[in-house]
Design an enzyme around this catalytic site. Structure first.
Site, short mmCIF file in Angstrom:
data_model
loop_
_atom_site.label_atom_id
_atom_site.label_comp_id
_atom_site.label_asym_id
_atom_site.label_seq_id
_atom_site.Cartn_x
_atom_site.Cartn_y
_atom_site.Cartn_z
N ASP A 176 69.28 -1.62 64.59
CA ASP A 176 68.46 -1.98 63.27
C ASP A 176 69.03 -2.30 62.31
O ASP A 176 68.14 -2.68 61.08
CB ASP A 176 67.88 -0.12 62.46
CG ASP A 176 69.05 0.72 62.48
OD1 ASP A 176 70.35 0.02 62.23
OD2 ASP A 176 68.37 1.65 61.92
N SER A 177 69.95 -3.08 62.45
CA SER A 177 70.94 -4.29 61.92
C SER A 177 69.83 -5.62 62.25
O SER A 177 69.64 -6.17 61.11
CB SER A 177 72.10 -4.50 61.81
OG SER A 177 72.49 -4.74 63.89
N ASP A 224 67.88 1.51 68.31
CA ASP A 224 67.89 2.09 66.89
C ASP A 224 66.78 3.43 66.64
O ASP A 224 65.44 2.08 66.62
CB ASP A 224 68.28 2.01 66.20
CG ASP A 224 70.08 2.03 65.63
OD1 ASP A 224 70.22 2.63 66.45
OD2 ASP A 224 70.64 0.78 65.67
N LYS A 267 69.26 6.23 69.96
CA LYS A 267 70.42 6.15 68.84
C LYS A 267 69.39 6.58 67.68
O LYS A 267 68.90 6.14 67.01
CB LYS A 267 71.64 4.88 69.35
CG LYS A 267 72.62 4.80 67.91
CD LYS A 267 73.86 4.25 67.79
CE LYS A 267 73.26 2.74 67.34
NZ LYS A 267 73.65 3.29 66.16
N GLU A 282 71.59 8.45 63.94
CA GLU A 282 72.31 8.33 62.89
C GLU A 282 72.62 9.89 62.27
O GLU A 282 71.30 10.56 61.96
CB GLU A 282 72.14 7.31 62.06
CG GLU A 282 72.58 6.44 61.92
CD GLU A 282 72.25 4.93 61.14
OE1 GLU A 282 72.30 5.28 59.68
OE2 GLU A 282 72.21 3.52 61.27
N GLU A 306 81.56 4.21 63.32
CA GLU A 306 81.50 3.26 62.38
C GLU A 306 82.45 3.29 61.29
O GLU A 306 82.44 4.36 60.15
CB GLU A 306 80.21 3.11 61.67
CG GLU A 306 80.85 1.59 61.25
CD GLU A 306 78.73 0.91 60.83
OE1 GLU A 306 77.88 1.28 61.55
OE2 GLU A 306 78.96 0.11 60.27
O1 KIV Z 1 72.78 -1.47 64.10
C1 KIV Z 1 73.54 -1.49 63.94
O2 KIV Z 1 73.69 -2.74 64.68
C2 KIV Z 1 74.88 -0.67 64.86
C3 KIV Z 1 76.08 -1.11 65.25
C4 KIV Z 1 76.44 -2.11 63.68
C5 KIV Z 1 75.87 0.35 66.21
O3 KIV Z 1 73.66 0.68 64.65
#
Ligand code: KIV
Length: 272
Positions: free
Chosen positions: A52-53, A91, A121, A123, A190
């Site tokens: 989600d980055s 994510d 994934k 969090e 992280e």
């Molecule tokens: O969204 C992302 O890129 C991440 C990584 C930083 C692990 O969760």
């Protein structure tokens, strides 16, 4: 130079566990589109994370919170079309799994069905255990993410190193063990102290992938735009840049502008 201990045609969640058992480090990078994912996959990165980055890197938002489930599915489906070897993990974005476990499962199912990805994934630790249980119960592989969890940035207030205090470190170890017990196939840690990350990696049988978590874990993940030096304002200590693409791209694009303005482009060989 290849340091792979075994050749894998296709990486699965089982391959990652096997890599940990064999002491082979796992490589993971983000990708958000077809062209980049094709290069990343061909370079034999084991896991492609559709993070989600994308909210920061692709859309220019300050945090990961605004990206939507539909947008994540769009990015993920492009990456899946490119990935022939890598495991594709996506994510679940903020707001699509925190309210209740049924919503979490619906979101995970949409990602798997509409993008063709291989895993999701999420969090968090014990606070999202019901969601993790329900998603895994439906046969969807889940990767956990502990330590600095960017979807909770407004709770933390800053992007500084997490779990430096004993109480938070203890909670993190307990969350890691809980996620393993619930059936997660792996974990991302992280921005936590390297000694703590190593301890976590040694306390669970599932692979632990670090970002800013030192070298004692089972693999590493970075944002591909950072690795290539396309983002030049972001300079955390944990980041290793392998090229300065920002500068190279700027030079190339400026040259193009100049060639158009001076009528150098297109020349006789570049026309019909
Ligand atoms: O969204 C992302 O890129 C991440 C990584 C930083 C692990 O969760």
């Amino acid at each position: 130079m290849s340091v792979a201990k075994k050749e894998y045609k296709r990486i699965t969640v089982k391959s990652l566990i096997e890599m940990k058992q064999n002491g082979e480090k796992i490589s993971m990078l983000t990708s958000y589109d077809y062209s980049m994912a094709k290069i990343v996959d061909a370079a034999k990165v084991d896991v492609i994370l559709v993070g989600d980055s994308a909210s920061n890197v692709i859309a220019g938002h300050e945090t990961t919170l605004p990206i939507t489930l539909d947008q994540m599915i769009y990015h993920a489906s492009a990456v899946v079309r490119a990935a022939k070897r890598a495991l594709v993990v996506v994510d679940i974005p903020f707001g699509s799994y925190q309210s209740d476990s049924k919503e979490a499962l619906r979101s995970a199912i949409r990602i798997m069905k509409e993008s063709g990805a291989h895993a999701v994934k999420v969090e968090g630790g014990e606070e999202i255990q019901e969601s993790v249980k329900r998603i895994i119960g439906a046969g969807i592989p889940v990767m956990g993410h502990l330590g600095l969890t960017p979807q909770s940035i407004y709770k933390f207030g800053t992007y500084t190193v997490r779990a430096k205090e004993e109480a938070e470190a203890k909670q993190l170890i307990s969350d890691a063990k809980l996620l393993e017990k619930l059936g997660c196939f792996g974990l991302v840690l992280e921005k936590i102290p390297a000694t703590l990350a190593k301890k976590v990696a040694e306390s669970v049988a599932i692979p632990v992938i670090g970002i800013g978590a030192g070298n004692g874990v089972d693999g590493q993940v970075l944002v591909v735009h950072d690795v290539l030096g396309m983002t030049h304002e972001f300079n955390p200590r944990f980041l290793r840049r392998y090229m300065n693409l920002y500068e190279e791209m700027s030079t190339a694009i400026s040259q193009y502008v100049s060639d158009v303005k001076t009528r150098d482009f297109p020349n006789e060989d570049e026309q019909y």
